[in-house]
Scaffold this motif. Structure first.
Motif, short mmCIF file in Angstrom:
data_model
loop_
_atom_site.label_atom_id
_atom_site.label_comp_id
_atom_site.label_asym_id
_atom_site.label_seq_id
_atom_site.Cartn_x
_atom_site.Cartn_y
_atom_site.Cartn_z
N SER A 391 -2.03 0.74 -4.07
CA SER A 391 -2.72 -0.48 -4.50
C SER A 391 -2.44 -0.86 -5.95
CB SER A 391 -4.23 -0.33 -4.30
OG SER A 391 -4.73 0.73 -5.10
N ASP A 392 -2.18 0.14 -6.83
CA ASP A 392 -1.98 -0.22 -8.24
C ASP A 392 -0.83 0.53 -8.92
OD1 ASP A 392 -2.94 2.34 -8.66
OD2 ASP A 392 -4.77 1.72 -9.72
N GLY A 393 -0.13 1.37 -8.17
CA GLY A 393 1.04 2.05 -8.74
C GLY A 393 0.74 3.31 -9.53
N THR A 394 -0.49 3.78 -9.53
CA THR A 394 -0.84 4.99 -10.27
C THR A 394 -0.17 6.22 -9.65
OG1 THR A 394 -3.00 4.10 -10.88
CG2 THR A 394 -2.73 6.49 -11.02
N ARG A 395 0.55 6.99 -10.49
CA ARG A 395 1.15 8.23 -10.01
C ARG A 395 0.08 9.32 -9.95
NH1 ARG A 395 6.74 9.38 -9.54
NH2 ARG A 395 7.72 7.39 -9.03
N LEU A 396 0.10 10.10 -8.89
CA LEU A 396 -0.87 11.16 -8.69
C LEU A 396 -0.21 12.52 -8.85
CD1 LEU A 396 -2.75 9.69 -5.58
CD2 LEU A 396 -3.32 9.44 -8.00
N ASN A 397 -1.00 13.50 -9.24
CA ASN A 397 -0.51 14.84 -9.54
C ASN A 397 -0.06 15.55 -8.26
OD1 ASN A 397 0.01 17.34 -10.60
ND2 ASN A 397 -2.14 17.89 -10.93
N ASP A 424 -12.74 1.92 0.29
CA ASP A 424 -13.53 2.52 1.36
C ASP A 424 -12.95 2.23 2.74
OD1 ASP A 424 -16.03 3.81 2.40
OD2 ASP A 424 -16.36 1.80 3.22
N SER A 425 -12.19 1.13 2.89
CA SER A 425 -11.59 0.80 4.18
C SER A 425 -10.42 1.72 4.49
CB SER A 425 -11.13 -0.65 4.20
OG SER A 425 -12.21 -1.53 4.11
N ASP A 426 -9.54 1.87 3.52
CA ASP A 426 -8.32 2.67 3.73
C ASP A 426 -7.60 2.77 2.39
OD1 ASP A 426 -5.93 3.84 4.43
OD2 ASP A 426 -5.24 2.20 5.70
N THR A 427 -7.63 3.94 1.80
CA THR A 427 -6.88 4.19 0.56
C THR A 427 -5.50 4.72 0.94
OG1 THR A 427 -8.86 4.64 -0.75
CG2 THR A 427 -6.79 5.60 -1.54
N VAL A 428 -4.46 4.05 0.45
CA VAL A 428 -3.10 4.37 0.89
C VAL A 428 -2.32 5.02 -0.26
CG1 VAL A 428 -0.99 3.47 1.93
CG2 VAL A 428 -3.19 2.36 2.41
N ILE A 429 -1.70 6.17 0.06
CA ILE A 429 -0.83 6.88 -0.87
C ILE A 429 0.60 6.79 -0.35
CG2 ILE A 429 -0.37 9.05 -2.06
CD1 ILE A 429 -3.15 7.90 -2.61
N GLU A 430 1.51 6.39 -1.22
CA GLU A 430 2.93 6.31 -0.86
C GLU A 430 3.64 7.57 -1.37
OE1 GLU A 430 5.86 2.69 -1.21
OE2 GLU A 430 5.89 3.82 -3.10
N PHE A 431 4.30 8.26 -0.46
CA PHE A 431 5.06 9.46 -0.82
C PHE A 431 6.55 9.17 -0.73
CE2 PHE A 431 1.09 11.31 0.85
CZ PHE A 431 0.74 12.14 -0.21
#
Length: 441
Positions: A391-397, A424-431
């Motif tokens: 949703s916002d491009g934040t990189r996760l650890n 709350d509906s659906d948080t999407v992580i791109e790998f």
């Protein structure tokens, strides 16, 4: 539109619109209440949608991220929304308006592909079987019984094929024909089973392909098996169309091969307009339905029934706006995506975008439940390069947590949100995948 493009688009709008909107109950009212043509005429006479209403439909469809739309050009009641030379039972006669043309022009202006729903059934045409037919409003009517010997199904079929020819000739490029529906009549009636070659199906398919070379059509001309049998009929369709559910594992034929499919689902409990405001699925449920379909190699065709004035119900419009807001941030996990070659996770769903010549493969985690601790990614240790909040491009650890040593084959993602999710509906992580990794192996 060929099937590969259809499968890339993934999300479409279904619109059930006709004189039945006036009753505010059901598009099947005429059959359920065994109404005569004369009794039903009150709805025909009162049906008068406002000018330019379809521009608003197209705007909302575009906003929701829908790539194609399918309109009921003629439902089972036989009332046509288009100008047909084969009947006066149409909006051209009652309103001097071709509503199908208005639909085509409005949706093309928004860049949305065009689909036509056409009912193979017709409860108004004199030559369609009445008495004893499984569905017809006059199935038990004594007068219909007396008139039955005068009917000639071939006359009806000539008109049916003629109307489909009109639809595929008079409105430019058409992408989808969505037929509804085929069934078996009770044996004791002596009536034909209304499916397959009863409709002159082989001839119909040949005509469609002759008129529109890129047209695709659904599975409802023939038997219930359709595309799912080992040796499908010529007219089995280009995609199969389960109704009011997302199949548990997608759709496969008897050989175990995946077949293209599209789940047709209502927002509430009816296809046509209802004035009951208490039966709507939430935006969250509808987003999950879309993700669930894509995660199983399917499309979602989401229905709206406009009211008699041509307006989308407020609750339907609100849901389209909410879906559009989610799609604005997460559409990359829907378009061009398919089932992931990994098991479905307990916390949500995966979708997968295969590699192209210019871009590596992407795996999308659709997180419905936060759970406790790091997010488990079963079987993915050593395969993932990076993780980004879509949703916002934040990189996760992506560092491996200290407390997961007993699970050497599983990757884990440390989520920075301890008791909630950003969406709350659906948080999407791109790998992104590590170079050389093929999840299908």
């Amino acid at each position: 539109m060929k099937i590969p493009e259809f499968q890339k688009n993934r999300f479409g709008l279904f619109i059930h619109f006709g004189a039945y909107a006036v009753n505010g109950k059901s598009e099947w009212l005429k059959s359920h209440e065994k109404m005569t043509d004369e009794a039903y005429q009150v709805y025909i006479d009162a049906f008068s949608p406002e000018e330019n209403c379809m521009q608003e439909w197209a705007r909302l469809a575009k906003l929701a991220g829908m790539k194609y739309a399918v309109l009921t050009t003629k439902h089972h009641d036989g009332f046509c929304l288009f100008n047909s030379k084969l009947t006066d039972y149409s909006t051209q006669k009652t309103l001097n308006r071709d509503l199908v043309r208005e639909f085509v022009e409005a949706f093309r202006a928004e860049g949305i592909k065009i689909g036509f729903y056409y009912s193979l059934i017709d409860w108004h045409h004199f030559d369609f079987p009445h008495y004893g037919d499984l569905q017809h409003p006059m199935r038990t009517d004594p007068k219909a019984f007396e008139e039955e010997p005068q009917r000639d199904l071939n006359r009806y079929l000539d008109d049916m094929h003629g109307q489909i020819r009109e639809l595929l000739t008079n409105y430019g490029k058409i992408d989808i024909m969505w037929y509804d529906f085929s069934y078996n009549n009770p044996v004791e009636t002596g009536l034909p089973n209304m499916k397959g070659e009863t409709w002159r199906a082989t001839q119909l398919v040949a005509m469609m392909h002759d008129l529109q070379t890129d047209l695709i059509y659904n599975n409802r001309i023939g038997s219930n098996g359709g595309m799912l049998v080992a040796d499908p009929e010529l007219y089995a369709g280009d995609f199969t169309s389960p109704e009011q559910l997302v199949p548990p594992k997608g759709m496969m034929n008897e050989k175990g091969e995946l077949v293209p499919w599209e789940a047709a689902i209502t927002m509430n409990h009816t296809w046509g307009y209802t004035n009951n405001p208490f039966a709507y699925k939430s935006s969250k449920t509808l987003i999950h339905a879309l993700v669930d379909a894509v995660s199983k190699n399917g499309n979602l065709l989401l229905n709206v029934g406009p009211d008699a004035r041509g307006h989308f119900p407020e609750l339907a419009a609100e849901r389209l706006v909410a879906i559009g807001k989610w799609m604005d941030q997460n559409a990359a996990s829907i378009y061009d995506c398919q089932a992931a070659p990994v098991d479905k996770p307990e916390w949500g769903r995966y979708t997968y975008k295969p590699a192209t010549a210019s871009q590596g493969a992407k795996l999308y985690a659709h997180i419905y439940e936060r759970g406790v601790g790091p997010l488990p990614l079963a079987g993915l240790e050593g395969k993932l390069k990076s993780a980004t909040l879509l949703s916002d491009g934040t990189r996760l650890n992506m560092d491996r947590p200290w407390n997961v040593s007993k699970f050497p084959n599983d990757a884990f993602l440390e989520l920075p949100w301890f008791d909630s999710l950003p969406d709350d509906s659906d948080t999407v992580i791109e790998f992104e995948l590590l170079d050389g990794v093929n999840l299908a192996e």
